[in-house]
Design an enzyme around this catalytic site. Structure first.
Site, mmCIF file in Angstrom:
data_model
loop_
_atom_site.group_PDB
_atom_site.id
_atom_site.type_symbol
_atom_site.label_atom_id
_atom_site.label_comp_id
_atom_site.label_asym_id
_atom_site.label_seq_id
_atom_site.Cartn_x
_atom_site.Cartn_y
_atom_site.Cartn_z
ATOM 1 N N LYS A 67 -3.439 31.051 19.738
ATOM 2 C CA LYS A 67 -2.397 32.008 19.356
ATOM 3 C C LYS A 67 -2.938 33.086 18.408
ATOM 4 O O LYS A 67 -2.361 34.162 18.291
ATOM 5 C CB LYS A 67 -1.211 31.297 18.714
ATOM 6 C CG LYS A 67 -0.420 30.393 19.649
ATOM 7 C CD LYS A 67 0.642 31.154 20.379
ATOM 8 C CE LYS A 67 1.729 30.327 21.065
ATOM 9 N NZ LYS A 67 1.405 29.010 21.569
ATOM 10 N N SER B 217 -6.078 24.006 24.461
ATOM 11 C CA SER B 217 -5.475 25.172 23.813
ATOM 12 C C SER B 217 -5.156 25.006 22.337
ATOM 13 O O SER B 217 -4.952 26.004 21.638
ATOM 14 C CB SER B 217 -4.199 25.563 24.559
ATOM 15 O OG SER B 217 -3.318 24.456 24.626
HETATM 16 C C1 LIG Z 1 1.792 28.311 22.602
HETATM 17 C C2 LIG Z 1 0.912 27.248 23.138
HETATM 18 C C3 LIG Z 1 0.778 27.033 24.524
HETATM 19 C C4 LIG Z 1 1.563 27.796 25.555
HETATM 20 O O1 LIG Z 1 1.363 29.176 25.477
HETATM 21 P P1 LIG Z 1 2.389 30.197 26.148
HETATM 22 O O2 LIG Z 1 1.786 31.523 25.960
HETATM 23 O O3 LIG Z 1 3.708 30.044 25.440
HETATM 24 O O4 LIG Z 1 2.533 29.786 27.588
HETATM 25 C C5 LIG Z 1 -0.126 26.067 24.943
HETATM 26 N N1 LIG Z 1 -0.834 25.331 24.066
HETATM 27 C C6 LIG Z 1 -0.713 25.493 22.727
HETATM 28 C C7 LIG Z 1 -1.526 24.640 21.828
HETATM 29 C C8 LIG Z 1 0.157 26.463 22.223
HETATM 30 O O5 LIG Z 1 0.274 26.618 20.893
#
Ligand SMILES: *Cc1c(COP(=O)(O)O)cnc(C)c1O
Length: 335
Positions: A57, A310
């Site tokens: 993010k 992520s």
């Molecule tokens: C926000 C987030 C997502 C999903 O991202 P989007 O852009 O809302 O689809 C996936 N993994 C993590 C760790 C996140 O913080």
């Protein structure tokens, strides 16, 4: 479809990459011996959970803050997220000499409030729900001139998240499949635009939890729809896509080759595998790519495969319970 114009293009993502250079980490991309053996095709892991603030993010938030005029930056940015977006925006604003105000309801636990404060944000606690916190965001925009930076449905945010896709296709130019966690679709839209912009035949597959999968329900309905929010191990994937979604719904519809849903037990298995086999601590949302490979739900896979991990912002007590197999905390009890 090849010449469809999207709100975020490869050129926007390349520009974002230059803009945020030096402000974010180029996270490692490593081969996974365990998953390569299991799948019979080369599997590489993008270790984006090692990103500053613990998730991708930061890319979108940094690009959004840097895209503001000096005047807007001086007034400050605002959002209602208590999760990874809030952390990222707090850090990004502070790094650029701006201030983030993060609005949250009184129900948000103290440790989350303290973390966001530690990252340099002003915290405003108001109301008893996220909706009430969001109303406060709108008030601060209207009355105090703060700039709202939403978590996904914004071109600068999507372009920032897309820089992750550029790094993947540079590390694995021959990737046949890229596996992307999916919630509001900022990550998936940006990564798909970057990856397909560089390598048109690479498939991009979105992964999310079975319960409360707003983007999947919206894609099936052909328009943004609301779904009931249910607790999940993949808490960062919760929430709606916005009934007035302007950016990510259309991009995900055009660019994603498939969306696969995972059960709570499968997500837990992904977290366990990440820890036991790769020595990586990932949160539920960060484990859905590994979970999909382990589940067999992807069918016969062409390789090589790139998997995005992520984020890693998980309560360590919960993580311990999951990896020791004691509890799949939200496992399929009655919804
Ligand atoms: C926000 C987030 C997502 C999903 O991202 P989007 O852009 O809302 O689809 C996936 N993994 C993590 C760790 C996140 O913080």
């Amino acid at each position: 479809m090849a010449h469809e114009i999207h709100p975020v293009t490869l050129a926007d993502i390349e520009q974002a990459s230059r803009r945020i250079e030096g402000r974010i980490l180029h996270t490692p991309f490593v081969p996974s011996a365990s998953l390569t053996e299991l799948c019979g095709v080369p599997v590489g892991l993008k270790l984006e959970h090692h990103q500053t603030t613990g998730s991708f993010k930061l890319r979108g938030a940094t690009n959004a803050v840097l895209s503001l005029s000096p005047d807007a930056r001086a007034r400050g940015v605002v959002a209602a997220s208590t999760g990874n977006h809030g952390r990222a925006l707090a850090h990004a604003a502070k790094a650029e000499g701006s201030v983030a105000t993060i609005c949250m309801s009184r129900l948000v636990p103290d440790n989350k409030v303290a973390e966001i404060r530690r990252l340099g944000a002003t915290v405003r606690i108001i109301g008893r729900s996220q909706d009430e916190a969001q109303l406060e965001v709108e008030r601060l925009v209207a009355e105090d001139g703060l700039v709202m930076v939403p978590p996904f449905d914004n071109p600068a945010v999507v372009a920032g998240q897309g820089t992750l896709g550029l790094e993947i296709i540079e590390a694995m130019p021959e990737a046949a499949v890229v596996l992307v966690p999916l919630s509001g679709g900022g990550l998936a839209a940006g990564v798909a635009a970057a990856v397909k912009g560089r390598s048109a035949k690479t498939r991009v597959i979105g992964l999310t939890m079975e319960r409360g999968a707003a983007m999947k329900a919206s894609l099936d309905a052909g328009r943004p729809v609301q779904v009931e929010e249910v607790a999940s191990l993949a808490d960062s994937l919760g929430g709606g896509i916005g009934l007035d979604n302007a950016v990510t719904f259309g991009m995900c519809r055009a660019l994603l080759d498939d969306v696969i849903l995972l059960s709570e037990a499968e997500i837990a298995a992904g977290m366990r595998h990440a820890y036991a086999e790769e020595r990586e601590v990932v949160e539920g949302a960060g484990a859905v790519g590994i979970a999909a490979l382990l589940s067999g739900r992807l069918g016969r896979l062409e390789g090589p495969v790139a998997v995005i991990l992520s984020g890693r912002n998980v309560d360590m007590g919960l993580h311990h319970r999951v990896i020791s197999g004691k509890a799949d905390p939200f496992a399929e009890e009655a919804a």
